[in-house]
Design an enzyme around this catalytic site. Structure first.
Site, PDB file in Angstrom:
ATOM      1  N   GLU A   1      -3.102  -0.349   8.134  1.00 24.14           N
ATOM      2  CA  GLU A   1      -2.022   0.271   9.171  1.00 24.14           C
ATOM      3  C   GLU A   1      -2.162  -0.607  10.655  1.00 24.14           C
ATOM      4  O   GLU A   1      -3.295  -0.514  11.190  1.00 24.14           O
ATOM      5  CB  GLU A   1      -2.024   1.574   9.268  1.00 24.14           C
TER       6      GLU A   1
ATOM      7  N   GLU B   1      -7.219   8.202   6.614  1.00 28.96           N
ATOM      8  CA  GLU B   1      -7.496   8.888   7.802  1.00 28.96           C
ATOM      9  C   GLU B   1      -8.119  10.146   7.905  1.00 28.96           C
ATOM     10  O   GLU B   1      -7.355  11.177   8.220  1.00 28.96           O
ATOM     11  CB  GLU B   1      -6.160   8.791   8.784  1.00 28.96           C
TER      12      GLU B   1
ATOM     13  N   TYR C   1      -3.882   1.487  16.161  1.00 30.07           N
ATOM     14  CA  TYR C   1      -2.820   1.703  17.115  1.00 30.07           C
ATOM     15  C   TYR C   1      -2.849   1.515  18.477  1.00 30.07           C
ATOM     16  O   TYR C   1      -2.324   0.686  19.219  1.00 30.07           O
ATOM     17  CB  TYR C   1      -2.010   3.090  16.741  1.00 30.07           C
TER      18      TYR C   1
ATOM     19  N   ARG D   1       0.847  -1.108   0.033  1.00 30.61           N
ATOM     20  CA  ARG D   1      -0.021   0.006   0.080  1.00 30.61           C
ATOM     21  C   ARG D   1       0.792   1.110  -0.098  1.00 30.61           C
ATOM     22  O   ARG D   1       1.685   1.609   0.915  1.00 30.61           O
ATOM     23  CB  ARG D   1      -0.863   0.022   0.997  1.00 30.61           C
TER      24      ARG D   1
ATOM     25  N   ASN E   1      -7.156   1.352  10.123  1.00 28.90           N
ATOM     26  CA  ASN E   1      -6.034   1.868  10.859  1.00 28.90           C
ATOM     27  C   ASN E   1      -6.155   1.588  12.426  1.00 28.90           C
ATOM     28  O   ASN E   1      -6.877   2.465  12.895  1.00 28.90           O
ATOM     29  CB  ASN E   1      -5.184   3.192  10.376  1.00 28.90           C
TER      30      ASN E   1
ATOM     31  N   HIS F   1      -3.016  10.916   1.166  1.00 28.67           N
ATOM     32  CA  HIS F   1      -2.326  10.577   2.492  1.00 28.67           C
ATOM     33  C   HIS F   1      -1.651  12.043   2.792  1.00 28.67           C
ATOM     34  O   HIS F   1      -0.586  11.884   3.022  1.00 28.67           O
ATOM     35  CB  HIS F   1      -1.455   9.328   2.244  1.00 28.67           C
TER      36      HIS F   1
END
Ligand code: IFM
Length: 455
Positions: free
Chosen positions: A362, A162, A292, A76, A290, A119
């Site tokens: 991600e 995002e 985290y 990606r 994504n 992005h």
């Protein structure tokens, strides 16, 4: 017994244009808002910028070989809009050629290109940036120009990465480019980003009915520190803008009722026009996730300092409460089970009913890597992070979530936005001489990518 992923599961990694390409002024590339932001003193740790970055613009054959050597079947990457389009709206052929060469190189190595159109490196020349509805119109032209050039070879197209970061973090908290601290501008930016997404999905669907189309959203599940009504409410308000604000209009065609109420005083009355929500909710094939960390919040009390510019305009009273969890170098708590819960929630609430697949676009961690004399990093902390999160993904699949792939963030150490090069997320180390040296985590991931199992 080892953990076995389904056949055909995508294993790969992700990067983005501004974070790795460099060549910021070459071959007709024009300024993005990040080029401009990096020139402002004090915005980026150590005054770093993306002028050179990982020199991927020139070293892409080496980087593609690295992906292949690590057994990755998907890559990606994102396109730099001001590299491929001039400010007057005409195409920059040299910029297009770069991505065409990159895609050919990937295909020659049997790696599926996964293209993200945006992005964060918005052309600086666009007046008002994302606060201007016209930017969404320009985005569709850009997307179609990219598709004209690469649509014969790229089969997976992600509109945005995002949008929460490119709206609330960028226009309300001022942490990311363009660095504004205006919550109304952030709401406008968020809506125009979603509009750009919806219009582009409509246009690409007509141009290429068989392509896989989608968007990548970042989710940070938000929990209350206690069951007091104040804590429950502040966690809900953060959740409404940080998480549901984006997925709800895409999947269900309306903004969350509570977010609209929470932001009522800030929401411009003429922002949402007829047909906007229908466009935004155009069906997609894949939702990029994504993930985290998760966050716990309590409501501020009289003893707390007033908040400054915030990415949570409806929750300026949110105070994060740290748990007894390991931390990454970003100070983010490591919570793999949060990913399992998130995936099951997304599947059950939003994507399962329409057959939209989930792919982790991600997930990864920055740690304070220490290299030996050969530049090798034995990053067992990152191996454990990846192992924990991939195990959580597998559990989510067993619980019924339609998860089709996992792309690690990131292939290599790169420009971590406001943190500059100080934070390293790569499974491959990039040193001062631009040497690429796979870390222990890269070898661990390569083994998984090749076998499909965690032993
Ligand atoms: O580096 C970023 C990436 O560009 C977007 N998602 C989060 C990553 C780590 O902060």
């Amino acid at each position: 017994m080892g953990i076995e992923f389904p056949k055909g599961f995508l294993f790969g990694s992700a990067t983005s244009s501004y974070q790795i390409e460099g060549a910021a002024t070459e071959d007709g590339k024009e300024d993005s808002i990040w080029d401009v932001f990096c020139r402002e003193p004090g915005k980026i740790v150590n005054g770093d910028d993306g002028l050179v970055a990982c020199e991927h613009y020139h070293r892409y054959p080496e980087d593609v070989k690295l992906l292949a050597d690590l057994g990755m079947n998907t890559y990606r990457f994102s396109v730099s809009w001001p590299r491929v389009m001039h400010a007057d709206g005409s195409v920059n052929p040299k910029g297009m050629d770069f991505y065409s060469r990159l895609v050919d190189e990937l295909l020659a190595h049997d790696i599926a290109p996964w293209l993200t159109l945006y992005h964060w490196d918005l052309p600086a020349a666009l007046p008002g940036g994302w606060t201007n509805r016209a930017t969404a119109e320009r985005f569709v032209d850009y997307a179609l120009a990219m598709h004209d050039r690469l649509g014969d070879r790229v089969r997976t197209w992600t509109t945005l990465n995002e949008p929460w970061c490119s709206s609330f973090l960028s226009y309300s908290a001022g942490v990311h480019a363009p660095g504004w601290t205006d919550p109304v501008a952030a709401i406008k930016a968020a809506h125009h980003l979603l509009l750009a997404h919806g219009w582009t999905v409509q246009a690409l669907r007509v141009a290429d009915p068989d392509a896989s189309l989608g968007i990548t959203l970042n989710f940070t599940p938000s929990y209350p520190a206690s069951d007091s009504p104040e804590d429950v409410d502040v966690a809900r308000r953060v959740d409404a803008t940080a998480n549901r604000f984006f997925i709800e209009p895409i999947a269900h065609g309306h903004y969350p009722e509570d977010a609209l109420e929470d932001l009522a005083g800030l929401w411009p009355s003429d922002l949402v026009q007829d047909g906007d929500l229908a466009a935004i909710s155009t069906p997609i094939d894949v939702l990029g996730v994504n993930y985290y960390t998760t966050n716990v919040f309590r409501a501020a009390g009289p003893g707390d300092a007033p908040s400054g510019p915030t990415p949570h305009p409806s929750a300026p009273d949110a105070v994060q409460v740290m748990r007894d969890l390991p931390l990454t170098a970003m100070g983010w708590e490591v919570d793999p089970d949060g990913l399992r819960r998130l995936l099951v929630w997304l599947h059950t609430t939003y994507t399962g009913a329409t057959g939209t697949g989930l792919v982790i676009t991600e997930n990864g961690a920055a740690y304070d890597d220490v290299a030996d004399e050969n530049g090798f990093v034995d990053d067992q902390d990152r191996v454990e992070y990846l192992r924990g999160h991939l195990t959580a993904v597998h559990q989510a699949i067993e619980e019924g979530a339609d998860v089709r792939g996992y792309l690690a963030w990131s292939l290599m150490d790169n420009f971590e936005w406001a943190e500059g090069y100080a934070k390293r997320f790569g499974v491959v180390r990039v040193d001062a001489e631009q040497r690429r040296i796979p870390k222990a985590s890269a070898h661990w991931f390569a083994d998984l990518a090749r076998t499909g199992t965690i032993g």
